[in-house]
Design a protein around this motif. Structure first.
Motif, PDB file in Angstrom:
ATOM      1  N   PHE A 171      -0.105 -39.450 -10.687  1.00 14.58           N
ATOM      2  CA  PHE A 171      -0.714 -38.126 -10.758  1.00 14.58           C
ATOM      3  C   PHE A 171      -2.172 -38.226 -10.310  1.00 14.58           C
ATOM      4  CE2 PHE A 171       2.951 -37.204 -13.236  1.00 14.58           C
ATOM      5  CZ  PHE A 171       3.085 -35.825 -13.305  1.00 14.58           C
ATOM      6  N   SER A 172      -2.708 -37.120  -9.823  1.00 13.21           N
ATOM      7  CA  SER A 172      -4.107 -37.099  -9.408  1.00 13.21           C
ATOM      8  C   SER A 172      -5.049 -36.859 -10.579  1.00 13.21           C
ATOM      9  CB  SER A 172      -4.325 -36.011  -8.352  1.00 13.21           C
ATOM     10  OG  SER A 172      -3.977 -34.722  -8.864  1.00 13.21           O
ATOM     11  N   ASN A 173      -4.498 -36.420 -11.705  1.00 12.14           N
ATOM     12  CA  ASN A 173      -5.279 -36.159 -12.917  1.00 12.14           C
ATOM     13  C   ASN A 173      -4.511 -36.674 -14.124  1.00 12.14           C
ATOM     14  OD1 ASN A 173      -5.948 -33.431 -11.075  1.00 12.14           O
ATOM     15  ND2 ASN A 173      -7.727 -34.336 -12.092  1.00 12.14           N
ATOM     16  N   PRO A 174      -5.147 -36.741 -15.292  1.00 11.46           N
ATOM     17  CA  PRO A 174      -4.418 -37.129 -16.507  1.00 11.46           C
ATOM     18  C   PRO A 174      -3.196 -36.251 -16.747  1.00 11.46           C
ATOM     19  CG  PRO A 174      -6.769 -37.161 -16.911  1.00 11.46           C
ATOM     20  CD  PRO A 174      -6.591 -36.569 -15.556  1.00 11.46           C
ATOM     21  N   VAL A 175      -2.163 -36.848 -17.316  1.00 12.27           N
ATOM     22  CA  VAL A 175      -0.895 -36.152 -17.578  1.00 12.27           C
ATOM     23  C   VAL A 175      -0.968 -35.424 -18.920  1.00 12.27           C
ATOM     24  CG1 VAL A 175       1.588 -36.450 -17.936  1.00 12.27           C
ATOM     25  CG2 VAL A 175       0.383 -37.822 -16.214  1.00 12.27           C
ATOM     26  N   GLN A 176      -0.510 -34.171 -18.936  1.00 13.15           N
ATOM     27  CA  GLN A 176      -0.520 -33.374 -20.155  1.00 13.15           C
ATOM     28  C   GLN A 176       0.831 -33.371 -20.864  1.00 13.15           C
ATOM     29  OE1 GLN A 176      -2.920 -31.911 -21.865  1.00 13.15           O
ATOM     30  NE2 GLN A 176      -1.473 -31.102 -23.373  1.00 13.15           N
ATOM     31  N   ALA A 177       1.923 -33.143 -20.120  1.00  9.10           N
ATOM     32  CA  ALA A 177       3.257 -33.030 -20.721  1.00  9.10           C
ATOM     33  C   ALA A 177       4.272 -33.772 -19.863  1.00  9.10           C
ATOM     34  CB  ALA A 177       3.656 -31.562 -20.866  1.00  9.10           C
ATOM     35  N   VAL A 178       5.319 -34.292 -20.496  1.00 11.15           N
ATOM     36  CA  VAL A 178       6.385 -34.997 -19.774  1.00 11.15           C
ATOM     37  C   VAL A 178       7.743 -34.525 -20.290  1.00 11.15           C
ATOM     38  CG1 VAL A 178       4.889 -37.018 -19.527  1.00 11.15           C
ATOM     39  CG2 VAL A 178       6.602 -36.971 -21.356  1.00 11.15           C
ATOM     40  N   ALA A 179       8.761 -34.683 -19.434  1.00  7.43           N
ATOM     41  CA  ALA A 179      10.136 -34.379 -19.846  1.00  7.43           C
ATOM     42  C   ALA A 179      11.084 -35.260 -19.050  1.00  7.43           C
ATOM     43  CB  ALA A 179      10.467 -32.904 -19.619  1.00  7.43           C
ATOM     44  N   LEU A 180      12.059 -35.832 -19.730  1.00  6.57           N
ATOM     45  CA  LEU A 180      13.074 -36.680 -19.122  1.00  6.57           C
ATOM     46  C   LEU A 180      14.428 -36.028 -19.343  1.00  6.57           C
ATOM     47  CD1 LEU A 180      13.670 -39.477 -17.755  1.00  6.57           C
ATOM     48  CD2 LEU A 180      13.980 -40.384 -20.079  1.00  6.57           C
ATOM     49  N   SER A 181      15.199 -35.851 -18.274  1.00  5.45           N
ATOM     50  CA  SER A 181      16.522 -35.249 -18.438  1.00  5.45           C
ATOM     51  C   SER A 181      17.380 -36.144 -19.330  1.00  5.45           C
ATOM     52  CB  SER A 181      17.191 -35.023 -17.082  1.00  5.45           C
ATOM     53  OG  SER A 181      17.420 -36.250 -16.421  1.00  5.45           O
ATOM     54  N   PRO A 182      18.283 -35.574 -20.109  1.00  4.35           N
ATOM     55  CA  PRO A 182      19.077 -36.376 -21.055  1.00  4.35           C
ATOM     56  C   PRO A 182      19.829 -37.541 -20.415  1.00  4.35           C
ATOM     57  CG  PRO A 182      19.287 -34.053 -21.569  1.00  4.35           C
ATOM     58  CD  PRO A 182      18.528 -34.127 -20.272  1.00  4.35           C
ATOM     59  N   ASN A 183      20.285 -37.372 -19.161  1.00  4.42           N
ATOM     60  CA  ASN A 183      20.991 -38.474 -18.493  1.00  4.42           C
ATOM     61  C   ASN A 183      20.038 -39.473 -17.846  1.00  4.42           C
ATOM     62  OD1 ASN A 183      20.060 -37.113 -16.238  1.00  4.42           O
ATOM     63  ND2 ASN A 183      22.087 -36.458 -15.541  1.00  4.42           N
ATOM     64  N   GLY A 184      18.736 -39.229 -17.965  1.00  2.75           N
ATOM     65  CA  GLY A 184      17.743 -40.152 -17.449  1.00  2.75           C
ATOM     66  C   GLY A 184      17.561 -40.123 -15.950  1.00  2.75           C
ATOM     67  N   GLU A 185      18.079 -39.089 -15.286  1.00  2.00           N
ATOM     68  CA  GLU A 185      18.027 -39.047 -13.826  1.00  2.00           C
ATOM     69  C   GLU A 185      16.815 -38.305 -13.274  1.00  2.00           C
ATOM     70  OE1 GLU A 185      21.735 -37.548 -12.394  1.00  2.00           O
ATOM     71  OE2 GLU A 185      22.880 -39.281 -13.100  1.00  2.00           O
ATOM     72  N   LEU A 186      16.234 -37.389 -14.036  1.00  4.57           N
ATOM     73  CA  LEU A 186      15.091 -36.606 -13.566  1.00  4.57           C
ATOM     74  C   LEU A 186      13.916 -36.771 -14.529  1.00  4.57           C
ATOM     75  CD1 LEU A 186      16.797 -33.230 -12.513  1.00  4.57           C
ATOM     76  CD2 LEU A 186      16.060 -35.095 -11.005  1.00  4.57           C
ATOM     77  N   ALA A 187      12.711 -36.878 -13.971  1.00  3.29           N
ATOM     78  CA  ALA A 187      11.493 -36.977 -14.766  1.00  3.29           C
ATOM     79  C   ALA A 187      10.512 -35.922 -14.279  1.00  3.29           C
ATOM     80  CB  ALA A 187      10.878 -38.368 -14.635  1.00  3.29           C
ATOM     81  N   ALA A 188       9.994 -35.125 -15.207  1.00  2.00           N
ATOM     82  CA  ALA A 188       9.070 -34.048 -14.865  1.00  2.00           C
ATOM     83  C   ALA A 188       7.776 -34.225 -15.639  1.00  2.00           C
ATOM     84  CB  ALA A 188       9.683 -32.686 -15.182  1.00  2.00           C
ATOM     85  N   GLY A 189       6.690 -33.719 -15.063  1.00  2.00           N
ATOM     86  CA  GLY A 189       5.404 -33.827 -15.741  1.00  2.00           C
ATOM     87  C   GLY A 189       4.443 -32.756 -15.288  1.00  2.00           C
ATOM     88  N   SER A 190       3.363 -32.621 -16.026  1.00  2.00           N
ATOM     89  CA  SER A 190       2.286 -31.702 -15.655  1.00  2.00           C
ATOM     90  C   SER A 190       0.957 -32.395 -15.909  1.00  2.00           C
ATOM     91  CB  SER A 190       2.363 -30.403 -16.457  1.00  2.00           C
ATOM     92  OG  SER A 190       2.102 -30.643 -17.835  1.00  2.00           O
ATOM     93  N   LYS A 191      -0.068 -31.909 -15.245  1.00  2.00           N
ATOM     94  CA  LYS A 191      -1.370 -32.562 -15.351  1.00  2.00           C
ATOM     95  C   LYS A 191      -2.379 -31.679 -16.078  1.00  2.00           C
ATOM     96  CE  LYS A 191      -2.996 -30.903 -10.841  1.00  2.00           C
ATOM     97  NZ  LYS A 191      -3.508 -31.279  -9.513  1.00  2.00           N
ATOM     98  N   ILE A 192      -3.396 -32.327 -16.621  1.00  2.00           N
ATOM     99  CA  ILE A 192      -4.514 -31.623 -17.232  1.00  2.00           C
ATOM    100  C   ILE A 192      -5.359 -30.985 -16.124  1.00  2.00           C
ATOM    101  CG2 ILE A 192      -6.645 -31.965 -18.570  1.00  2.00           C
ATOM    102  CD1 ILE A 192      -5.226 -34.129 -20.129  1.00  2.00           C
ATOM    103  N   TYR A 193      -6.018 -29.902 -16.469  1.00  2.00           N
ATOM    104  CA  TYR A 193      -6.865 -29.105 -15.571  1.00  2.00           C
ATOM    105  C   TYR A 193      -6.046 -28.017 -14.894  1.00  2.00           C
ATOM    106  CZ  TYR A 193      -9.857 -33.174 -16.330  1.00  2.00           C
ATOM    107  OH  TYR A 193     -10.547 -34.186 -16.906  1.00  2.00           O
ATOM    108  N   ARG A 194      -6.751 -27.103 -14.267  1.00  2.00           N
ATOM    109  CA  ARG A 194      -6.118 -25.934 -13.671  1.00  2.00           C
ATOM    110  C   ARG A 194      -5.132 -26.316 -12.583  1.00  2.00           C
ATOM    111  NH1 ARG A 194      -7.794 -20.833 -14.596  1.00  2.00           N
ATOM    112  NH2 ARG A 194      -6.990 -20.194 -12.567  1.00  2.00           N
ATOM    113  N   GLY A 195      -4.135 -25.441 -12.407  1.00  2.00           N
ATOM    114  CA  GLY A 195      -3.116 -25.679 -11.409  1.00  2.00           C
ATOM    115  C   GLY A 195      -1.806 -25.995 -12.070  1.00  2.00           C
ATOM    116  N   GLY A 196      -0.884 -25.018 -12.086  1.00  2.00           N
ATOM    117  CA  GLY A 196       0.345 -25.165 -12.836  1.00  2.00           C
ATOM    118  C   GLY A 196       1.475 -25.813 -12.073  1.00  2.00           C
ATOM    119  N   PHE A 197       1.184 -26.846 -11.307  1.00  2.00           N
ATOM    120  CA  PHE A 197       2.228 -27.550 -10.559  1.00  2.00           C
ATOM    121  C   PHE A 197       3.037 -28.448 -11.496  1.00  2.00           C
ATOM    122  CE2 PHE A 197      -1.077 -26.663  -7.423  1.00  2.00           C
ATOM    123  CZ  PHE A 197      -0.328 -26.112  -6.382  1.00  2.00           C
ATOM    124  N   ILE A 198       4.357 -28.494 -11.256  1.00  2.00           N
ATOM    125  CA  ILE A 198       5.242 -29.355 -12.044  1.00  2.00           C
ATOM    126  C   ILE A 198       6.059 -30.204 -11.073  1.00  2.00           C
ATOM    127  CG2 ILE A 198       7.058 -29.458 -13.793  1.00  2.00           C
ATOM    128  CD1 ILE A 198       6.296 -26.563 -14.553  1.00  2.00           C
TER     129      ILE A 198
END
Length: 296
Positions: free
Chosen positions: A47-74
């Motif tokens: 990530f280009s900035n510190p990570v705020q939130a994470v999520a892992l799909s139950p089957n472990g195949e997908l990983a999602a995250g968001s970063k601190i600071y403005r910009g709601g990209f996931i």
């Protein structure tokens, strides 16, 4: 017990349904995926900035995250794809500001997100198509799905009046709207395994437990410190609460009595996650560690 030292505050953790893989992210500007069995890091997601939130799909195949600071990209990565580039990235059309909470549905089909605007979004996990968007009155402080996949929920009032809204995932219609009070802002929210009960940790240092369809909690008990994270045990008989003093407290769902507690971290427990069978609990903390506990 596995203890992972990152050297930076850990803001979010998640675990695969089988308890094999864990995902963590924080101020070191990356998400890390670990294999609990081998106690080794599998890969990192930059990530280009510190990570705020994470999520892992139950089957472990997908990983999602968001970063601190403005910009709601996931950004969402395919775990088996070793490249740094994500599979896709949800843009900031719907979340202009920081995305502070994420979760996958139990079947892995949907991803729910909430942030610093009064909106909650549900996305199709494999395509990033927007399925639902709900407007709230304040930014949500917690989002989650029911284990049976029928409901999505959000907790509000991290710094003010508290509220929990539950929607029917299939239709998007509201099922329940619960006022938790002027000082009862919701800090953390979780469904029980039976999807008929849910609980919230609130700013007034209370832990509350409801039955679906009722607006008055079945249990309301006072905690010694501020609750920051919450999950149910695999059989739904207990609630694990991560506290601001680094403790994890265990309360039963019969009368809310504290069953046990232990000093899990030196400072605030920021996040908790539990495997589907309830045998492994993972905790993240501002002390820069993530730990895996055997709880059964």
């Amino acid at each position: 017990m596995l203890s992972i030292k990152t050297g930076h505050p850990v803001n979010g953790v998640d675990i695969s349904a089988d308890g094999r893989l864990i995902l963590l992210g924080g101020r070191d500007k990356q998400m890390q995926l670990w294999d609990v069995e081998t106690q080794a890091a599998v890969r990192a997601f930059p990530f280009s900035n510190p990570v705020q939130a994470v999520a892992l799909s139950p089957n472990g195949e997908l990983a999602a995250g968001s970063k601190i600071y403005r910009g709601g990209f996931i950004p969402v990565w395919q775990v088996q794809n070793g490249t740094d580039a994500p599979l896709y990235q949800i843009d900031d059309t719907h979340h202009i500001d920081l995305v502070s909470c994420l979760a996958f549905s139990t079947d892995g089909r949907f991803l729910i997100s909430g942030g610093h605007e009064p909106e909650v979004c549900v996305w199709e996990a494999n395509s990033s198509n927007l399925r639902h968007k709900w407007e709230g009155y304040t930014p949500p402080s917690a989002v989650t799905f029911s284990p049976n996949g029928r409901y999505a929920a959000a907790g509000y009032g991290g710094s003010g009046n508290g509220r929990i809204i539950i929607w029917m995932l299939k239709t998007g219609k509201e099922k329940s709207d619960i006022n938790t009070g002027k000082r009862g802002g919701v800090r953390c929210l979780a469904f029980a395994p039976d999807s008929k009960h849910f609980a919230a940790g609130c700013r007034d240092l209370t832990l509350r437990f409801w039955r679906m369809g009722r607006k008055t909690p079945l249990i309301q008990t006072t905690l010694g410190r501020a609750p920051r994270a919450l999950v149910f045990s695999g059989d739904g008989s207990q609630m694990f609460v991560g506290l601001a003093n680094g403790m994890i407290a265990v309360h039963n769902v019969v009368d809310g009595t504290a069953v046990s507690e232990w000093k899990a971290h030196y400072t605030t427990v920021t996040s908790l996650a539990i495997s589907a069978n309830g045998t492994r609990l993972i905790s993240g903390s501002e002390d820069g560690t993530a730990k895996v506990w055997q709880v059964k």
